[in-house]
Motif scaffolding. Structure first.
Motif, mmCIF file in Angstrom:
data_model
loop_
_atom_site.group_PDB
_atom_site.id
_atom_site.type_symbol
_atom_site.label_atom_id
_atom_site.label_comp_id
_atom_site.label_asym_id
_atom_site.label_seq_id
_atom_site.Cartn_x
_atom_site.Cartn_y
_atom_site.Cartn_z
ATOM 1 N N MET A 39 1.146 -1.264 0.144
ATOM 2 C CA MET A 39 -0.289 -0.119 0.102
ATOM 3 C C MET A 39 1.262 1.300 0.256
ATOM 4 S SD MET A 39 -3.151 -0.534 2.498
ATOM 5 C CE MET A 39 -2.716 -1.749 3.461
ATOM 6 N N SER A 40 0.730 2.076 -0.928
ATOM 7 C CA SER A 40 1.055 3.176 -1.255
ATOM 8 C C SER A 40 0.518 4.620 -0.506
ATOM 9 C CB SER A 40 1.525 3.483 -2.204
ATOM 10 O OG SER A 40 2.329 4.569 -2.978
ATOM 11 N N PRO A 41 1.277 5.612 0.376
ATOM 12 C CA PRO A 41 0.358 6.282 1.171
ATOM 13 C C PRO A 41 0.582 7.577 -0.277
ATOM 14 C CG PRO A 41 2.569 6.264 1.776
ATOM 15 C CD PRO A 41 2.934 5.241 1.146
ATOM 16 N N ASP A 42 1.059 7.569 -1.469
ATOM 17 C CA ASP A 42 1.123 8.531 -2.369
ATOM 18 C C ASP A 42 0.036 8.398 -3.051
ATOM 19 O OD1 ASP A 42 3.760 9.057 -1.523
ATOM 20 O OD2 ASP A 42 4.842 7.686 -2.517
ATOM 21 N N ILE A 43 -0.685 7.365 -2.381
ATOM 22 C CA ILE A 43 -2.072 7.160 -3.501
ATOM 23 C C ILE A 43 -3.344 7.453 -2.246
ATOM 24 C CG2 ILE A 43 -3.597 5.518 -4.432
ATOM 25 C CD1 ILE A 43 -1.052 3.456 -5.551
ATOM 26 N N LEU A 44 -4.258 8.697 -3.167
ATOM 27 C CA LEU A 44 -4.816 9.134 -2.410
ATOM 28 C C LEU A 44 -6.594 8.659 -3.150
ATOM 29 C CD1 LEU A 44 -6.306 10.921 -0.379
ATOM 30 C CD2 LEU A 44 -6.178 12.751 -1.500
ATOM 31 N N ILE A 45 -7.018 8.317 -2.345
ATOM 32 C CA ILE A 45 -8.604 7.400 -3.336
ATOM 33 C C ILE A 45 -9.639 8.232 -2.121
ATOM 34 C CG2 ILE A 45 -10.120 5.298 -3.902
ATOM 35 C CD1 ILE A 45 -7.739 4.905 -5.128
ATOM 36 N N ILE A 46 -11.073 8.220 -2.082
ATOM 37 C CA ILE A 46 -11.660 8.665 -1.945
ATOM 38 C C ILE A 46 -12.780 7.348 -2.082
ATOM 39 C CG2 ILE A 46 -11.100 10.759 -0.555
ATOM 40 C CD1 ILE A 46 -13.609 11.841 -2.288
ATOM 41 N N GLN A 47 -13.832 7.296 -1.127
ATOM 42 C CA GLN A 47 -15.026 6.569 -1.586
ATOM 43 C C GLN A 47 -16.080 7.849 -1.228
ATOM 44 O OE1 GLN A 47 -17.631 4.877 0.763
ATOM 45 N NE2 GLN A 47 -18.711 4.208 -0.663
ATOM 46 N N ASP A 48 -16.806 8.057 -2.234
ATOM 47 C CA ASP A 48 -18.373 8.855 -1.236
ATOM 48 C C ASP A 48 -19.496 8.247 -2.119
ATOM 49 O OD1 ASP A 48 -18.667 9.432 -4.322
ATOM 50 O OD2 ASP A 48 -17.921 11.183 -3.733
ATOM 51 N N HIS A 87 -5.359 11.376 -6.009
ATOM 52 C CA HIS A 87 -4.282 12.308 -6.384
ATOM 53 C C HIS A 87 -3.151 10.667 -6.140
ATOM 54 C CE1 HIS A 87 -0.446 13.715 -5.414
ATOM 55 N NE2 HIS A 87 0.621 13.059 -4.482
ATOM 56 N N GLY A 88 -2.437 10.190 -7.170
ATOM 57 C CA GLY A 88 -1.451 9.233 -7.149
ATOM 58 C C GLY A 88 -1.547 8.345 -8.434
ATOM 59 N N TYR A 89 -1.959 8.837 -9.448
ATOM 60 C CA TYR A 89 -2.558 7.716 -10.509
ATOM 61 C C TYR A 89 -1.016 7.108 -10.941
ATOM 62 C CZ TYR A 89 -3.985 6.125 -15.087
ATOM 63 O OH TYR A 89 -3.882 5.097 -16.142
ATOM 64 N N LEU A 90 -0.141 8.545 -11.076
ATOM 65 C CA LEU A 90 1.403 7.388 -11.636
ATOM 66 C C LEU A 90 1.810 6.251 -11.251
ATOM 67 C CD1 LEU A 90 3.165 10.108 -13.313
ATOM 68 C CD2 LEU A 90 2.358 8.557 -14.509
ATOM 69 N N HIS A 91 1.950 6.379 -9.057
ATOM 70 C CA HIS A 91 2.218 5.173 -8.596
ATOM 71 C C HIS A 91 1.072 3.718 -8.015
ATOM 72 C CE1 HIS A 91 5.103 7.861 -5.963
ATOM 73 N NE2 HIS A 91 4.286 8.601 -6.284
ATOM 74 N N LEU A 92 0.162 4.270 -8.779
ATOM 75 C CA LEU A 92 -0.958 3.372 -8.940
ATOM 76 C C LEU A 92 -0.755 2.536 -9.688
ATOM 77 C CD1 LEU A 92 -3.213 2.090 -7.611
ATOM 78 C CD2 LEU A 92 -5.160 3.563 -9.142
ATOM 79 N N ALA A 93 -0.147 3.255 -11.478
ATOM 80 C CA ALA A 93 -0.023 2.365 -12.130
ATOM 81 C C ALA A 93 1.245 1.761 -12.054
ATOM 82 C CB ALA A 93 0.563 3.721 -13.473
ATOM 83 N N MET A 94 2.003 2.472 -10.988
ATOM 84 C CA MET A 94 3.860 1.405 -10.773
ATOM 85 C C MET A 94 2.586 0.072 -10.683
ATOM 86 S SD MET A 94 6.469 4.611 -11.041
ATOM 87 C CE MET A 94 7.393 3.707 -10.573
ATOM 88 N N ALA A 95 2.266 0.531 -9.543
ATOM 89 C CA ALA A 95 1.618 -0.594 -8.462
ATOM 90 C C ALA A 95 1.042 -1.906 -8.979
ATOM 91 C CB ALA A 95 0.805 0.157 -7.567
ATOM 92 N N LEU A 96 0.369 -1.278 -10.406
ATOM 93 C CA LEU A 96 -0.535 -2.603 -11.521
ATOM 94 C C LEU A 96 -0.056 -3.167 -11.727
ATOM 95 C CD1 LEU A 96 -4.351 0.235 -11.888
ATOM 96 C CD2 LEU A 96 -3.931 -2.447 -10.070
ATOM 97 N N ASP A 122 3.184 -5.094 -12.405
ATOM 98 C CA ASP A 122 2.776 -6.301 -11.550
ATOM 99 C C ASP A 122 2.062 -7.329 -12.181
ATOM 100 O OD1 ASP A 122 6.201 -5.715 -11.018
ATOM 101 O OD2 ASP A 122 5.608 -5.537 -9.219
ATOM 102 N N SER A 123 0.930 -7.284 -11.548
ATOM 103 C CA SER A 123 0.377 -8.213 -10.809
ATOM 104 C C SER A 123 -1.675 -7.699 -11.657
ATOM 105 C CB SER A 123 -0.436 -9.241 -9.657
ATOM 106 O OG SER A 123 -0.710 -7.706 -8.941
ATOM 107 N N GLY A 124 -1.644 -6.915 -11.936
ATOM 108 C CA GLY A 124 -3.270 -6.096 -12.143
ATOM 109 C C GLY A 124 -3.881 -5.606 -10.937
ATOM 110 N N LYS A 125 -3.432 -5.975 -9.964
ATOM 111 C CA LYS A 125 -3.846 -5.723 -8.253
ATOM 112 C C LYS A 125 -2.606 -5.340 -7.413
ATOM 113 C CE LYS A 125 -7.201 -9.488 -9.076
ATOM 114 N NZ LYS A 125 -8.226 -10.132 -8.408
ATOM 115 N N THR A 126 -3.593 -4.799 -6.716
ATOM 116 C CA THR A 126 -2.811 -3.978 -5.867
ATOM 117 C C THR A 126 -3.823 -3.507 -4.849
ATOM 118 O OG1 THR A 126 -0.960 -2.229 -5.078
ATOM 119 C CG2 THR A 126 -2.549 -1.398 -6.796
ATOM 120 N N ALA A 127 -3.328 -3.491 -3.695
ATOM 121 C CA ALA A 127 -4.467 -2.957 -2.279
ATOM 122 C C ALA A 127 -3.537 -1.676 -2.069
ATOM 123 C CB ALA A 127 -3.828 -3.827 -0.760
#
Length: 66
Positions: free
Chosen positions: A1-10, A18-27, A29-34
Motif C-alpha cells: 500500500m502506498s501513502p502516495d495514492i489517495l482514493i476517497i469513497q462517496d 492523487h497518485g495515478y502514476l504510483h497506482l499505475a506502477m503498483a499495478l 506486476d500483477s494487475g492488482k494492488t491494495a
C-alpha cells in the motif's frame, strides 16, 4: 500500500484524487494492488480491459477520475 495514492469513497463511488502514476506502477506486476481508502479501509484496485476498478464484495466498481 502506498501513502502516495489517495482514493476517497462517496455516494457516487470511488475517486482517484492523487497518485495515478504510483497506482499505475503498483499495478504493473500483477494487475492488482491494495490501497487504503480514507475513512473506509483497504480495497483492491485492479486493471481490467474496461479500465481501473475497485473490487468490493465480488463486484467491480469503476475507479472514477477526480
Amino acid at each position: 500500500m502506498s501513502p502516495d495514492i489517495l482514493i476517497i469513497q462517496d455516494s457516487n463511488g470511488y475517486h482517484l484524487l492523487h497518485g495515478y502514476l504510483h497506482l499505475a506502477m503498483a499495478l504493473n506486476d500483477s494487475g492488482k494492488t491494495a490501497v487504503e481508502v480514507q475513512d473506509y479501509g483497504t480495497v483492491t484496485v485492479a486493471r481490467t480491459r474496461d479500465g481501473l476498478v475497485v473490487e468490493e464484495d465480488g463486484k467491480h466498481l469503476p475507479l472514477l477520475p477526480n
